[in-house]
Enzyme design. Structure first.
Site, PDB file in Angstrom:
ATOM      1  N   ARG A   1      41.365  -1.455 -20.834  1.00  0.00           N
ATOM      2  CA  ARG A   1      42.697  -1.554 -22.102  1.00  0.00           C
ATOM      3  C   ARG A   1      42.265   0.288 -22.781  1.00  0.00           C
ATOM      4  O   ARG A   1      40.906   0.510 -22.955  1.00  0.00           O
ATOM      5  CB  ARG A   1      42.629  -2.811 -22.927  1.00  0.00           C
ATOM      6  CG  ARG A   1      43.395  -3.778 -21.708  1.00  0.00           C
ATOM      7  CD  ARG A   1      43.540  -4.972 -22.221  1.00  0.00           C
ATOM      8  NE  ARG A   1      43.990  -5.869 -21.885  1.00  0.00           N
ATOM      9  CZ  ARG A   1      42.725  -7.211 -21.285  1.00  0.00           C
ATOM     10  NH1 ARG A   1      41.534  -6.674 -21.880  1.00  0.00           N
ATOM     11  NH2 ARG A   1      43.152  -7.332 -20.778  1.00  0.00           N
TER      12      ARG A   1
ATOM     13  N   LYS B   1      40.221  -7.775 -25.308  1.00  0.00           N
ATOM     14  CA  LYS B   1      41.343  -9.081 -25.760  1.00  0.00           C
ATOM     15  C   LYS B   1      41.140 -10.356 -25.781  1.00  0.00           C
ATOM     16  O   LYS B   1      40.148 -10.830 -24.501  1.00  0.00           O
ATOM     17  CB  LYS B   1      42.680  -9.160 -24.860  1.00  0.00           C
ATOM     18  CG  LYS B   1      43.979  -9.354 -24.390  1.00  0.00           C
ATOM     19  CD  LYS B   1      45.314  -8.691 -24.122  1.00  0.00           C
ATOM     20  CE  LYS B   1      46.858  -9.675 -24.069  1.00  0.00           C
ATOM     21  NZ  LYS B   1      47.349  -9.118 -22.530  1.00  0.00           N
TER      22      LYS B   1
ATOM     23  N   HIS C   1      47.778   2.559 -19.220  1.00  0.00           N
ATOM     24  CA  HIS C   1      47.986   0.799 -19.076  1.00  0.00           C
ATOM     25  C   HIS C   1      48.133   1.295 -17.172  1.00  0.00           C
ATOM     26  O   HIS C   1      47.678   0.473 -16.349  1.00  0.00           O
ATOM     27  CB  HIS C   1      48.455  -0.023 -19.592  1.00  0.00           C
ATOM     28  CG  HIS C   1      48.716  -1.669 -19.875  1.00  0.00           C
ATOM     29  ND1 HIS C   1      47.428  -1.560 -20.127  1.00  0.00           N
ATOM     30  CD2 HIS C   1      48.779  -2.414 -19.034  1.00  0.00           C
ATOM     31  CE1 HIS C   1      47.205  -3.083 -20.181  1.00  0.00           C
ATOM     32  NE2 HIS C   1      47.980  -3.220 -19.147  1.00  0.00           N
TER      33      HIS C   1
ATOM     34  N   ARG D   1      44.729   1.622 -15.721  1.00  0.00           N
ATOM     35  CA  ARG D   1      44.174   0.418 -15.046  1.00  0.00           C
ATOM     36  C   ARG D   1      44.667  -0.702 -14.092  1.00  0.00           C
ATOM     37  O   ARG D   1      44.350  -0.745 -12.880  1.00  0.00           O
ATOM     38  CB  ARG D   1      44.365  -0.368 -16.618  1.00  0.00           C
ATOM     39  CG  ARG D   1      44.222  -1.861 -16.422  1.00  0.00           C
ATOM     40  CD  ARG D   1      43.992  -2.901 -18.208  1.00  0.00           C
ATOM     41  NE  ARG D   1      43.749  -4.132 -18.169  1.00  0.00           N
ATOM     42  CZ  ARG D   1      42.968  -4.782 -18.304  1.00  0.00           C
ATOM     43  NH1 ARG D   1      41.588  -3.975 -18.201  1.00  0.00           N
ATOM     44  NH2 ARG D   1      43.032  -6.254 -18.008  1.00  0.00           N
TER      45      ARG D   1
ATOM     46  N   HIS E   1      40.272 -11.064 -17.246  1.00  0.00           N
ATOM     47  CA  HIS E   1      41.790 -12.005 -17.229  1.00  0.00           C
ATOM     48  C   HIS E   1      41.999 -12.858 -17.727  1.00  0.00           C
ATOM     49  O   HIS E   1      40.589 -13.513 -16.877  1.00  0.00           O
ATOM     50  CB  HIS E   1      42.282 -12.047 -15.701  1.00  0.00           C
ATOM     51  CG  HIS E   1      43.699 -10.366 -15.857  1.00  0.00           C
ATOM     52  ND1 HIS E   1      43.833  -9.898 -14.165  1.00  0.00           N
ATOM     53  CD2 HIS E   1      43.841  -9.252 -17.115  1.00  0.00           C
ATOM     54  CE1 HIS E   1      44.382  -9.083 -15.245  1.00  0.00           C
ATOM     55  NE2 HIS E   1      44.772  -9.237 -16.286  1.00  0.00           N
TER      56      HIS E   1
ATOM     57  N   TYR F   1      48.858  -8.001  -8.777  1.00  0.00           N
ATOM     58  CA  TYR F   1      48.307  -6.762  -7.899  1.00  0.00           C
ATOM     59  C   TYR F   1      48.584  -6.931  -6.097  1.00  0.00           C
ATOM     60  O   TYR F   1      48.826  -6.271  -5.946  1.00  0.00           O
ATOM     61  CB  TYR F   1      47.119  -6.423  -7.838  1.00  0.00           C
ATOM     62  CG  TYR F   1      47.155  -5.703  -9.484  1.00  0.00           C
ATOM     63  CD1 TYR F   1      47.967  -5.141  -9.962  1.00  0.00           C
ATOM     64  CD2 TYR F   1      46.150  -6.596 -10.715  1.00  0.00           C
ATOM     65  CE1 TYR F   1      47.682  -4.373 -11.619  1.00  0.00           C
ATOM     66  CE2 TYR F   1      46.051  -5.751 -11.927  1.00  0.00           C
ATOM     67  CZ  TYR F   1      46.977  -5.808 -12.518  1.00  0.00           C
ATOM     68  OH  TYR F   1      47.095  -5.480 -13.538  1.00  0.00           O
TER      69      TYR F   1
END
Length: 376
Positions: free
Chosen positions: A235, A260, A324, A327, A350, A359
């Protein structure tokens, strides 16, 4: 022990008095126990039972339903999702900025609470901007006298003004922060409907476009920034927080800290990116952060965005390319190369594979076995 019955505690404000709301699916046993609570009443407005917000009443709730139902208090007690950030809280911009005459400023206590809760500087800027837009819309009305109907009307105005769902949700967050966190008022806005998030597929570049993008950067520093964003799936904030010691060349890993959700993780380091980083280090000699701006301070988020945009234009890429996007491309290309989804989840940081599964909707390999009916 698993409970079939759950009771969720809610903050309620009725006639300017604080109450504990009890939200649950109707059940004979629970209904009987609820009605035995002291000073319990029913609210047609909130569609739930409630008792006065006092410690002895809270204790009584827990004692009454112990072994019978699970009492969920996650919405009741103040919590913060903010990260334990190491960055210095900076509000100089707040006092030095130019503002129109008669402009209504965000209360100082709002800033103090944001600092206490350790919100990032980017979030502080956003919350202050959005909350000031809100209070200046009601310029002739005392902030504490703005009611739920006023807030609903304001949100309708944002919708008719074609503001994005993300913008509206962030506006709600900034407003809730004042009334619920700063003022310590009950959860008076929990019934405000939020716009549904649009389920958009991520923008993904091809491998050739990625190479073209990297080759279209203006200098070695910019090249390293673009290469790392893509080759490690970082990120933008994670890239900017990288320090020199976070690059572990002996193990070919990058240590990502303060990511995050306040999580640390490792992600992979590219051999080609490492070669460029070593040359960059010799030329630019960063002191603390891997990428530094003026006076060895942390590089700015805006600068990274401009690097990507300029490189995309120079490369002739017509898609809307952001940091992003790189990414997203990293994750998609790994999936197309046969990397297990669980490993991609770990590299991206995640919480769940459900987030990473998006994805599979854009990976070319998902469609390779399908024959187009026109070509049959």
């Amino acid at each position: 022990m698993k409970f079939r019955q759950h009771i969720t505690l809610k903050h309620l404000l009725i006639d300017n008095k604080k109450f504990i709301g009890l939200q649950f699916y109707s059940n004979k046993a629970v209904d009987i126990l609820v009605k035995q609570l002291k000073h319990v009443n029913w609210s047609d407005e909130f569609n739930m039972y409630h008792v006065p917000n006092k410690k002895n009443q809270l204790d009584e709730i827990y004692n009454t339903f112990r072994g019978v139902a699970w009492v969920d208090s996650k919405y009741f007690f103040n919590q913060t999702r903010s990260k334990e950030l190491n960055e210095v809280f900076d509000v100089d911009w707040y006092r030095q900025r130019k503002r129109p005459p008669n402009y209504r400023l965000c209360p100082e206590v709002y800033l103090q609470k944001l600092e206490l809760k350790k919100y990032s500087n980017n979030t502080v800027r956003l919350y202050v901007k959005l909350f000031e837009e809100f209070i200046n819309h009601f310029f002739d009305k005392d902030i504490d006298h703005i009611n739920e109907l006023d807030i609903r009307d304001y949100l309708k105005l944002l919708v008719t003004s074609k503001r994005s769902n993300s913008y509206i949700n962030q506006s709600i967050n900034s407003i809730k922060f004042y009334y619920e966190v700063v003022m310590g008022m009950p959860n008076r806005l929990y019934r405000i409907d939020r716009p549904r998030k649009k389920k958009k597929l991520p923008v993904v570049l091809s491998k050739d476009q990625i190479k073209l993008l990297i080759d279209s950067t203006n200098n070695l520093k910019h090249k390293c920034i673009v290469s790392l964003l893509y080759s490690s799936g970082l990120r933008r904030s994670e890239l900017l927080n990288l320090k020199i010691n976070d690059i572990d060349s002996s193990r070919m890993l990058i240590h990502v800290t303060d990511a995050k959700g306040n999580k640390d993780r490792y992600t992979i380091l590219s051999i080609n990116a490492l070669k460029d980083l070593r040359e960059y280090y010799k030329q630019w000699k960063p002191q603390e952060y891997l990428f530094e701006g003026i006076k060895n301070k942390q590089y700015s988020t805006g600068s990274v965005g401009k690097i990507i945009s300029a490189a995309a234009i120079k490369a002739g890429i017509r898609k809307h390319v952001t940091p992003h996007t790189l990414r997203h491309s990293f994750a998609t290309h790994l999936l197309e190369n046969g990397t297990d989804l669980r490993y991609i989840q770990l590299l991206l940081g995640h919480n769940s594979t459900k987030t990473t599964e998006i994805y599979t909707h854009v990976a070319k390999s998902s469609f390779d076995s399908i024959e187009n009916p026109l070509d049959l």
